[in-house]
Motif scaffolding. Sequence first.
Motif, mmCIF file in Angstrom:
data_model
loop_
_atom_site.group_PDB
_atom_site.id
_atom_site.type_symbol
_atom_site.label_atom_id
_atom_site.label_comp_id
_atom_site.label_asym_id
_atom_site.label_seq_id
_atom_site.Cartn_x
_atom_site.Cartn_y
_atom_site.Cartn_z
ATOM 1 N N ASP B 17 0.910 -1.229 -0.134
ATOM 2 C CA ASP B 17 0.126 -0.058 0.124
ATOM 3 C C ASP B 17 0.751 1.131 -0.004
ATOM 4 O OD1 ASP B 17 0.941 0.389 2.709
ATOM 5 O OD2 ASP B 17 -0.732 -1.004 3.340
ATOM 6 N N ALA B 18 0.374 2.396 -0.116
ATOM 7 C CA ALA B 18 1.096 3.812 -0.028
ATOM 8 C C ALA B 18 0.066 4.757 0.225
ATOM 9 C CB ALA B 18 1.790 3.994 -1.680
ATOM 10 N N THR B 19 0.539 5.809 0.535
ATOM 11 C CA THR B 19 -0.355 7.307 0.731
ATOM 12 C C THR B 19 -0.110 7.968 -0.566
ATOM 13 O OG1 THR B 19 0.267 6.897 3.397
ATOM 14 C CG2 THR B 19 -0.352 8.873 2.436
ATOM 15 N N PHE B 20 -1.180 8.637 -0.831
ATOM 16 C CA PHE B 20 -1.226 9.471 -1.853
ATOM 17 C C PHE B 20 -1.036 10.692 -1.382
ATOM 18 C CE2 PHE B 20 -3.253 12.053 -5.240
ATOM 19 C CZ PHE B 20 -2.411 11.298 -6.602
ATOM 20 N N VAL B 21 0.271 11.279 -1.807
ATOM 21 C CA VAL B 21 0.521 12.669 -1.041
ATOM 22 C C VAL B 21 -0.166 13.775 -1.810
ATOM 23 C CG1 VAL B 21 2.386 14.100 -0.650
ATOM 24 C CG2 VAL B 21 2.987 11.797 -0.662
ATOM 25 N N GLY B 22 -0.594 13.686 -2.917
ATOM 26 C CA GLY B 22 -1.075 14.821 -3.756
ATOM 27 C C GLY B 22 -0.783 15.057 -5.205
ATOM 28 N N TRP B 23 -1.724 15.645 -5.899
ATOM 29 C CA TRP B 23 -1.643 15.947 -7.261
ATOM 30 C C TRP B 23 -0.680 17.044 -7.541
ATOM 31 C CZ3 TRP B 23 -3.178 12.297 -10.740
ATOM 32 C CH2 TRP B 23 -4.241 11.511 -10.470
ATOM 33 N N LEU B 24 0.170 16.909 -8.554
ATOM 34 C CA LEU B 24 0.939 18.024 -8.942
ATOM 35 C C LEU B 24 0.128 18.828 -10.309
ATOM 36 C CD1 LEU B 24 4.279 16.185 -8.837
ATOM 37 C CD2 LEU B 24 3.319 17.676 -7.193
ATOM 38 N N VAL B 25 -0.899 18.326 -10.700
ATOM 39 C CA VAL B 25 -1.535 18.607 -11.929
ATOM 40 C C VAL B 25 -2.981 18.519 -11.415
ATOM 41 C CG1 VAL B 25 0.055 17.970 -13.554
ATOM 42 C CG2 VAL B 25 -1.971 16.218 -12.949
ATOM 43 N N GLN B 26 -3.920 19.538 -12.348
ATOM 44 C CA GLN B 26 -5.426 19.413 -12.147
ATOM 45 C C GLN B 26 -6.078 18.866 -13.587
ATOM 46 O OE1 GLN B 26 -6.390 23.038 -10.343
ATOM 47 N NE2 GLN B 26 -5.382 24.235 -11.770
ATOM 48 N N VAL B 27 -7.279 18.590 -13.372
ATOM 49 C CA VAL B 27 -8.111 18.287 -14.471
ATOM 50 C C VAL B 27 -8.094 19.415 -15.647
ATOM 51 C CG1 VAL B 27 -10.429 17.762 -15.527
ATOM 52 C CG2 VAL B 27 -9.772 16.797 -13.296
ATOM 53 N N GLY B 28 -7.825 18.894 -16.727
ATOM 54 C CA GLY B 28 -7.666 20.150 -17.837
ATOM 55 C C GLY B 28 -6.323 20.420 -18.207
ATOM 56 N N ASP B 29 -5.485 20.127 -17.311
ATOM 57 C CA ASP B 29 -3.694 20.476 -17.588
ATOM 58 C C ASP B 29 -3.499 19.602 -18.777
ATOM 59 O OD1 ASP B 29 -3.930 22.348 -15.522
ATOM 60 O OD2 ASP B 29 -2.497 21.079 -14.309
ATOM 61 N N THR B 30 -2.515 19.944 -19.573
ATOM 62 C CA THR B 30 -1.793 19.451 -20.486
ATOM 63 C C THR B 30 -0.638 18.682 -20.001
ATOM 64 O OG1 THR B 30 -2.797 20.553 -22.082
ATOM 65 C CG2 THR B 30 -0.948 19.292 -22.773
ATOM 66 N N VAL B 31 -0.301 17.372 -20.304
ATOM 67 C CA VAL B 31 0.839 16.842 -19.579
ATOM 68 C C VAL B 31 1.582 16.214 -20.886
ATOM 69 C CG1 VAL B 31 0.103 16.732 -17.301
ATOM 70 C CG2 VAL B 31 -0.154 14.618 -18.940
ATOM 71 N N GLY B 32 2.961 15.924 -20.560
ATOM 72 C CA GLY B 32 3.843 15.248 -21.324
ATOM 73 C C GLY B 32 3.899 13.889 -20.785
ATOM 74 N N GLU B 33 4.241 12.963 -21.833
ATOM 75 C CA GLU B 33 4.466 11.486 -21.130
ATOM 76 C C GLU B 33 5.720 11.325 -20.486
ATOM 77 O OE1 GLU B 33 5.150 8.531 -24.301
ATOM 78 O OE2 GLU B 33 5.581 6.955 -23.075
ATOM 79 N N GLY B 34 5.502 10.847 -19.180
ATOM 80 C CA GLY B 34 6.703 10.830 -18.029
ATOM 81 C C GLY B 34 6.775 11.950 -17.321
ATOM 82 N N GLU B 35 5.868 13.048 -17.384
ATOM 83 C CA GLU B 35 5.749 14.203 -16.497
ATOM 84 C C GLU B 35 5.125 13.673 -15.241
ATOM 85 O OE1 GLU B 35 3.967 17.644 -18.418
ATOM 86 O OE2 GLU B 35 3.512 18.337 -16.548
ATOM 87 N N ALA B 36 5.593 14.135 -14.021
ATOM 88 C CA ALA B 36 4.874 13.910 -12.799
ATOM 89 C C ALA B 36 3.846 14.419 -12.486
ATOM 90 C CB ALA B 36 6.035 14.429 -11.864
ATOM 91 N N LEU B 37 2.712 13.467 -12.469
ATOM 92 C CA LEU B 37 1.431 13.711 -12.153
ATOM 93 C C LEU B 37 1.092 14.040 -10.563
ATOM 94 C CD1 LEU B 37 -0.445 11.137 -14.586
ATOM 95 C CD2 LEU B 37 0.199 13.636 -14.984
#
Lengths: 328, 86
Positions: B17-37
């Motif tokens: 198991d793991a703890t989800f620390v938090g999102w670095l992006v939000q819905v609607g953001d454009t991201v690249g492959e491998g970019e930290a989400l």
Amino acid sequence: MARLKYWQAINQALREEMARDEAVCVLGEDVGAPGGPFGATKGLLDEFGAARVRDTPISEATIVGAALGASMTGLRPVVEVMFLDFMTVAMDQVVNQAAKVGYMSGGHYRAPMVVRTICASGRNTGPQHAQNLEAWLAHVPGLTVVWGSNPADARGLLKSAIRDDGPVVVIESLAEWSRRGEVADDPDALVPIGVAAVRRPGTDVTVVTWGGAVHRVDAAAAALADEVDVEVIDLRTISPWDRATVLESVRRTGRLVVVHDAVAAFGAGAEIAATVAEHCFGDLRAPVTRVAAPFAPSPFPPQLEAAYLPQPGTIADAIRASVLQGVR
Amino acid sequence: MTEIDVVVPRWGLTMDDATFVGWLVQVGDTVGEGEALAEVETDKTTADLPSPAAGVVTATLVAAGDEVVPGQVVGRIAAGPAAPAT
């Protein structure tokens, strides 16, 4: 009481014992900055420094030998041997040296050392990382062998092992690594060596088990609760094992099933069965039986490893068979 | 446009198991492959959850502090060419 994961309870035991006694030191592969291959030594380097928390080369014989020498000259080293399978590489130091030094020096030397070693049985790690070799170690006079099946016992047994004046092998279950359990806050709350735990009192049949098999035995006993009153004993110390608790239980129930993840041949279950046959012959109402892994290397694929290890259904069948056969 | 699941990987043998620390992006953001989400904390370490594809974040299914397990779908990406950096 804190609710800790199994590995956190081990980590806490190490931290508490290092704080209590500056002779306690830790050495092994990646135990320093990485905090151990599976996290058991996390934070110890920062807290206690590089003199007491030492990374070593990949050489189990050297690590154990260094710890033995250190223990003979005043330290209380705790070595980590990453997998129980790798104890085979250190057997000369463990069996021929550490186990003998007290005897051969007439008690002039002691070897108050601990070897922590991890059994990864049930983690799909393949035949070279999943062996249950406790009988290899328990066969040697001069070695103490313990195995906690839950966070409280893993912590309490490790602390007792560190305070013991002879060499102790502490086996840990990787399969239980993230299982949580209540753990005492008192740093002096120990689990004594040589004392089994009755996990579930019962009157119909005694089941003796230890290590990773304990939780599957619990599940079998719970599933049978409406038909059979099962007494479950977690041995906790493999050597010297708690004969008094086991023999008393078998005299009461008249039936014994031993369950372990090691293969049956020449195993610890055979020792227990023989001892019960010698001491409880008149009390037995059914043949003593063993539920164990087949006499084959542990398979790699998860489905096959699950079939290889005694599962609750197989264990329940053996318990039911013991109760149904023999003298009522 | 293909929707791709963002899945919690199993980073190590004992990662149950793991703890989800938090999102670095939000819905609607454009991201690249491998970019930290997002950041995920295991027993051993805290690590970035990389985007499985270039595209637009369409769903974030867990929140900071949630316990997650390997294999769990925590978000979705609508795969497509990432917008060029401006």
